[in-house]
Design a protein around this motif. Structure first.
Motif, PDB file in Angstrom:
ATOM      1  N   PHE A  18       4.044   0.091  -5.837  1.00 30.02           N
ATOM      2  CA  PHE A  18       5.106  -0.706  -5.225  1.00 30.02           C
ATOM      3  C   PHE A  18       5.712   0.034  -4.034  1.00 30.02           C
ATOM      4  CE2 PHE A  18       5.611  -2.468  -9.728  1.00 30.02           C
ATOM      5  CZ  PHE A  18       4.744  -3.525  -9.465  1.00 30.02           C
ATOM      6  N   ASN A  19       5.816   1.363  -4.130  1.00 27.88           N
ATOM      7  CA  ASN A  19       6.272   2.161  -2.991  1.00 27.88           C
ATOM      8  C   ASN A  19       5.353   1.969  -1.795  1.00 27.88           C
ATOM      9  OD1 ASN A  19       8.574   3.369  -4.075  1.00 27.88           O
ATOM     10  ND2 ASN A  19       7.428   5.083  -4.945  1.00 27.88           N
ATOM     11  N   LYS A  20       4.040   1.991  -2.054  1.00 29.42           N
ATOM     12  CA  LYS A  20       3.064   1.824  -0.974  1.00 29.42           C
ATOM     13  C   LYS A  20       3.178   0.453  -0.318  1.00 29.42           C
ATOM     14  CE  LYS A  20      -0.507   4.792  -3.074  1.00 29.42           C
ATOM     15  NZ  LYS A  20      -1.869   4.766  -3.691  1.00 29.42           N
ATOM     16  N   ALA A  21       3.589  -0.544  -1.095  1.00 24.66           N
ATOM     17  CA  ALA A  21       3.651  -1.914  -0.576  1.00 24.66           C
ATOM     18  C   ALA A  21       4.773  -2.107   0.434  1.00 24.66           C
ATOM     19  CB  ALA A  21       3.838  -2.894  -1.734  1.00 24.66           C
ATOM     20  N   LEU A  22       5.812  -1.290   0.344  1.00 29.93           N
ATOM     21  CA  LEU A  22       7.003  -1.529   1.171  1.00 29.93           C
ATOM     22  C   LEU A  22       6.707  -1.428   2.665  1.00 29.93           C
ATOM     23  CD1 LEU A  22       9.694   0.425  -0.886  1.00 29.93           C
ATOM     24  CD2 LEU A  22       9.168  -2.026  -0.945  1.00 29.93           C
ATOM     25  N   ARG A  23       5.976  -0.395   3.065  1.00 28.09           N
ATOM     26  CA  ARG A  23       5.767  -0.188   4.494  1.00 28.09           C
ATOM     27  C   ARG A  23       4.999  -1.332   5.165  1.00 28.09           C
ATOM     28  NH1 ARG A  23       3.609   5.225   7.698  1.00 28.09           N
ATOM     29  NH2 ARG A  23       3.654   4.285   9.778  1.00 28.09           N
ATOM     30  N   PRO A  24       3.855  -1.773   4.615  1.00 23.64           N
ATOM     31  CA  PRO A  24       3.158  -2.879   5.290  1.00 23.64           C
ATOM     32  C   PRO A  24       3.979  -4.160   5.355  1.00 23.64           C
ATOM     33  CG  PRO A  24       2.053  -2.278   3.232  1.00 23.64           C
ATOM     34  CD  PRO A  24       3.052  -1.214   3.521  1.00 23.64           C
ATOM     35  N   LEU A  30       8.411  -8.603   0.241  1.00 22.00           N
ATOM     36  CA  LEU A  30       9.211  -7.385   0.270  1.00 22.00           C
ATOM     37  C   LEU A  30      10.309  -7.464  -0.794  1.00 22.00           C
ATOM     38  CD1 LEU A  30       9.961  -4.661   1.520  1.00 22.00           C
ATOM     39  CD2 LEU A  30      11.355  -5.910   3.203  1.00 22.00           C
ATOM     40  N   SER A  31      10.931  -8.630  -0.924  1.00 17.80           N
ATOM     41  CA  SER A  31      11.948  -8.827  -1.966  1.00 17.80           C
ATOM     42  C   SER A  31      11.353  -8.560  -3.342  1.00 17.80           C
ATOM     43  CB  SER A  31      12.497 -10.259  -1.915  1.00 17.80           C
ATOM     44  OG  SER A  31      12.956 -10.607  -0.640  1.00 17.80           O
ATOM     45  N   LEU A  32      10.177  -9.107  -3.592  1.00 19.94           N
ATOM     46  CA  LEU A  32       9.529  -8.924  -4.885  1.00 19.94           C
ATOM     47  C   LEU A  32       9.132  -7.472  -5.132  1.00 19.94           C
ATOM     48  CD1 LEU A  32       7.232 -12.050  -5.298  1.00 19.94           C
ATOM     49  CD2 LEU A  32       9.224 -11.433  -6.662  1.00 19.94           C
ATOM     50  N   ALA A  33       8.693  -6.796  -4.084  1.00 25.60           N
ATOM     51  CA  ALA A  33       8.308  -5.387  -4.239  1.00 25.60           C
ATOM     52  C   ALA A  33       9.514  -4.554  -4.678  1.00 25.60           C
ATOM     53  CB  ALA A  33       7.724  -4.851  -2.940  1.00 25.60           C
ATOM     54  N   TYR A  34      10.675  -4.819  -4.080  1.00 27.34           N
ATOM     55  CA  TYR A  34      11.894  -4.132  -4.517  1.00 27.34           C
ATOM     56  C   TYR A  34      12.206  -4.481  -5.972  1.00 27.34           C
ATOM     57  CZ  TYR A  34      13.265  -2.787   0.266  1.00 27.34           C
ATOM     58  OH  TYR A  34      13.325  -2.228   1.512  1.00 27.34           O
ATOM     59  N   TYR A  35      12.126  -5.765  -6.273  1.00 27.91           N
ATOM     60  CA  TYR A  35      12.445  -6.234  -7.629  1.00 27.91           C
ATOM     61  C   TYR A  35      11.529  -5.586  -8.665  1.00 27.91           C
ATOM     62  CZ  TYR A  35      12.810  -9.501 -11.559  1.00 27.91           C
ATOM     63  OH  TYR A  35      12.962 -10.053 -12.804  1.00 27.91           O
ATOM     64  N   LEU A  36      10.250  -5.497  -8.355  1.00 27.17           N
ATOM     65  CA  LEU A  36       9.285  -4.945  -9.299  1.00 27.17           C
ATOM     66  C   LEU A  36       9.369  -3.424  -9.392  1.00 27.17           C
ATOM     67  CD1 LEU A  36       6.249  -7.196  -8.310  1.00 27.17           C
ATOM     68  CD2 LEU A  36       7.462  -7.260 -10.490  1.00 27.17           C
ATOM     69  N   ARG A  37       9.649  -2.769  -8.275  1.00 30.33           N
ATOM     70  CA  ARG A  37       9.755  -1.313  -8.299  1.00 30.33           C
ATOM     71  C   ARG A  37      10.932  -0.884  -9.179  1.00 30.33           C
ATOM     72  NH1 ARG A  37      11.002   2.531  -3.125  1.00 30.33           N
ATOM     73  NH2 ARG A  37      12.930   1.293  -3.202  1.00 30.33           N
ATOM     74  N   ASN A  38      12.092  -1.494  -8.948  1.00 33.83           N
ATOM     75  CA  ASN A  38      13.246  -1.350  -9.839  1.00 33.83           C
ATOM     76  C   ASN A  38      13.730   0.090 -10.009  1.00 33.83           C
ATOM     77  OD1 ASN A  38      15.289  -2.321 -11.472  1.00 33.83           O
ATOM     78  ND2 ASN A  38      14.089  -2.173 -13.340  1.00 33.83           N
TER      79      ASN A  38
END
Length: 212
Positions: A72-78, A96-104
């Motif tokens: 999920f960290n890797k997903a944020l930049r792209p 991006l919203s979901l990536a934050y939500y899932l990383r938590n």
């Protein structure tokens, strides 16, 4: 001849990017993900971010939260790169919203809510009716015990798609938390009829209370 060759190469690259971008995480992007005004590399960045999100979800299913967080960290930049290329790119903002939500990690619930708020504005301005958006926002409100806003968002989801089983189950959970057993059972039953196994389990768990 060289100019013609460059044109051919550019066309091939363009087609590869379109083929590899895949469907966005958000359901609505089946229809509008190929807008001509979105730069090709924004598509590419969004698709790359989604690959990390999918890997993260697999690790969550395998009960490996640390490895999931790494993905999920890797997903944020792209996703951010895609938004930098087009700030009103709906799919990238949603994802991006979901990536934050899932990383938590600490602060991610607020980051997710802030980004979802931006995503809702984009959806409204572009007339995108995406039930997944409001269902996700409702889930966050539910988790922080803000049941009124959770209920409003789940109802908004069902206005867009009345047969959305997860939102129906989630709305039932709101009614259960508020002590309205009758309404909860009714919505668990509806969600179960739409195919939600979780709703069927919830109905069986809660139904004995109706007789009391």
């Amino acid at each position: 001849k060289m100019r013609h060759l460059y044109k051919v190469i550019a066309l091939v690259l363009f087609l590869i990017l379109k083929m590899n971008s895949g469907p966005a995480f958000s359901q609505s992007m089946r229809s509008d993900q190929w807008q001509d005004d979105i730069p090709n590399f924004a598509f590419h960045d969004n698709a790359r971010g989604l690959e990390y999100v999918k890997k993260g979800l697999k690790y969550l299913e395998q009960k490996q939260p640390d490895r999931a967080t790494t993905e999920f960290n890797k997903a944020l930049r792209p996703f951010r790169d895609a938004i930098n290329r087009k700030n009103d790119y709906y799919a990238a903002n949603f994802n991006l919203s979901l990536a934050y939500y899932l990383r938590n990690v600490e602060g991610d619930r607020k980051r997710a809510m802030d980004t979802f708020a931006t995503t809702i504005k984009i959806a409204e301005s572009q007339k995108i009716r995406d039930p997944a958006l409001y269902n996700a926002v409702g889930k966050i409100h539910f988790e922080v015990l803000n049941y009124e806003e959770a209920e409003r968002n789940f109802k908004k989801t069902l206005e867009i798609d009345k047969d959305y089983p997860e939102a129906m189950n989630n709305l039932a959970a709101v009614y259960e938390r508020k002590g309205d057993v009758k309404a909860a059972l009714e919505h668990y039953r509806k969600a179960g009829s739409l195919g939600s196994m979780q709703a069927r389990e919830n109905y069986q768990r809660l139904s004995p209370l109706q007789a009391k």
